[in-house]
Write an enzyme that holds these catalytic residues in place. Structure first.
Site, mmCIF file in Angstrom:
data_model
loop_
_atom_site.group_PDB
_atom_site.id
_atom_site.type_symbol
_atom_site.label_atom_id
_atom_site.label_comp_id
_atom_site.label_asym_id
_atom_site.label_seq_id
_atom_site.Cartn_x
_atom_site.Cartn_y
_atom_site.Cartn_z
ATOM 1 N N ASP A 29 -5.866 -15.794 1.029
ATOM 2 C CA ASP A 29 -7.014 -16.652 1.285
ATOM 3 C C ASP A 29 -7.214 -17.476 0.007
ATOM 4 O O ASP A 29 -6.729 -17.077 -1.063
ATOM 5 C CB ASP A 29 -8.220 -15.750 1.555
ATOM 6 C CG ASP A 29 -9.530 -16.495 1.506
ATOM 7 O OD1 ASP A 29 -9.772 -17.300 2.409
ATOM 8 O OD2 ASP A 29 -10.293 -16.286 0.543
ATOM 9 N N ASP A 31 -10.462 -19.722 -1.231
ATOM 10 C CA ASP A 31 -11.729 -19.632 -1.952
ATOM 11 C C ASP A 31 -12.194 -18.179 -2.057
ATOM 12 O O ASP A 31 -12.272 -17.478 -1.054
ATOM 13 C CB ASP A 31 -12.804 -20.486 -1.269
ATOM 14 C CG ASP A 31 -13.897 -20.872 -2.234
ATOM 15 O OD1 ASP A 31 -13.651 -21.735 -3.089
ATOM 16 O OD2 ASP A 31 -14.995 -20.272 -2.166
#
Ligand code: PLP
Ligand code: CA
Length: 306
Positions: A29, A31
């Site tokens: 992922d 952020d």
């Protein structure tokens, strides 16, 4: 329940090395895992580069649909990441465009609630869409022109969201043949100064209520994002590891796709929330239990170097 599955194991040292040795695809992922806004998470640049040097396939899976992949490329470079390729990046905007191009059998145009990232990916994929329409003051849904060839509504993150856009989308979705697609279900995001911004999921919820329909989600936790990766790069679920910071998107995504999962504590979800899911009787929450937990991605660095 008494027989709840194991999970939430704080992993370090040899155990983490063994886990990494058993996987050839690492999905990160963005952020909250590899960067926070405009700052790389300490160690992330080195971890990505070392994993690549070890011959791992590294993929970036983000529900942030505000940028096209070219702009992500620039961001990776600006933050100091090296040799990240466009083909390694799977964003909810890109996956939405792939779905509409390759899987939806679209017979018309897409009406978009969204921003630049979505429009640019649709254009690059050659998916026909209604150009963003300038607002005419005082115009209502009764006197605004609609396009008879709209066959899909795509709702994403839109900082220019307004009532008329919502109303138009409602009108298009009255046609049961018109597809209802959502980029991602994210409810909100942290921004600087302890504030939050509403996510795409909150706009989708408004449209779902108004139409009494449910959107098909493209981004995490939908399996479609992993299908995009497998169809383009042939990744095998059993040899893949998902690293994320949000239980109800990243970790559920990993579970839905049969991947091993690691929760990092540098983002949205806490270890208390992960443990609460582990102890919950709700099957949905049980699926959002990470296999492993680390404080930060920099734990990977220690393992790779030793
Ligand atoms: N969507 C928007 C608009 C965001 O600002 C963010 C994070 O900042 C995200 C989605 C989540 O991105 P990721 O999936 O990389 O955590
Ligand atoms: Ca995240």
């Amino acid at each position: 329940g008494a027989l709840s599955r194991r999970g939430c194991i704080k992993i370090r040292g040899p155990q983490l090395r063994e886990l990494l040795d058993s996987k050839c695809n690492i999905l990160f992922d963005c952020d909250g895992v590899i960067w926070e806004g405009e700052k790389a998470i300490p160690g992330a640049i080195e971890v990505v580069s070392l994993l690549k040097n070890q011959g791992k396939n590294v993929f970036f899976v983000t529900n942030n649909c505000t940028r096209p992949r070219d702009s992500y490329m620039q961001k990776f470079t600006r933050l100091g990441f090296t040799d990240v390729q466009k083909r390694d990046i799977f964003s909810s905007a890109y996956c939405s465009a792939v779905y509409l191009r390759d899987f939806a059998n679209l017979q018309g145009k897409v009406f978009v609630i969204g921003g630049d990232g979505v429009y640019k990916e649709l254009r690059e994929a050659g998916v026909p869409f209604v150009e963003s329409e300038p607002e005419t003051p005082g115009m209502t849904i009764s006197d605004c022109p609609l396009h008879s060839d709209v066959k899909a509504v795509l709702v994403a993150y839109d900082e220019d969201f307004n009532f008329l856009k919502l109303a138009k989308a409602c009108c298009y979705l009255r046609d049961s043949e018109c597809l209802f697609i959502a980029s991602d279900p994210d409810p909100w995001h942290p921004v600087r100064g302890g504030r939050v911004t509403p996510g795409s999921g909150s706009l989708t919820a408004a449209l779902e209520t108004a139409t009494n329909r449910k959107a098909t989600v493209m981004g995490k936790p939908s399996r479609f994002m992993f299908e995009c990766i497998t169809s383009q790069c042939g990744a095998d679920a059993a040899q893949s590891l998902m690293v994320g910071d949000r239980l109800e998107t990243d970790i559920l995504f990993g579970a839905n796709c049969g991947l091993s999962t690691v929760l990092t504590l540098t983002g949205v979800s806490t270890i208390e929330e992960a443990q609460a899911n582990l102890e919950s009787d709700s099957p949905a929450k049980q699926n959002a239990v990470p296999d492993y937990v680390v404080d930060s991605i920099d734990v990977f660095l220690f393992i790779i170097l030793h």
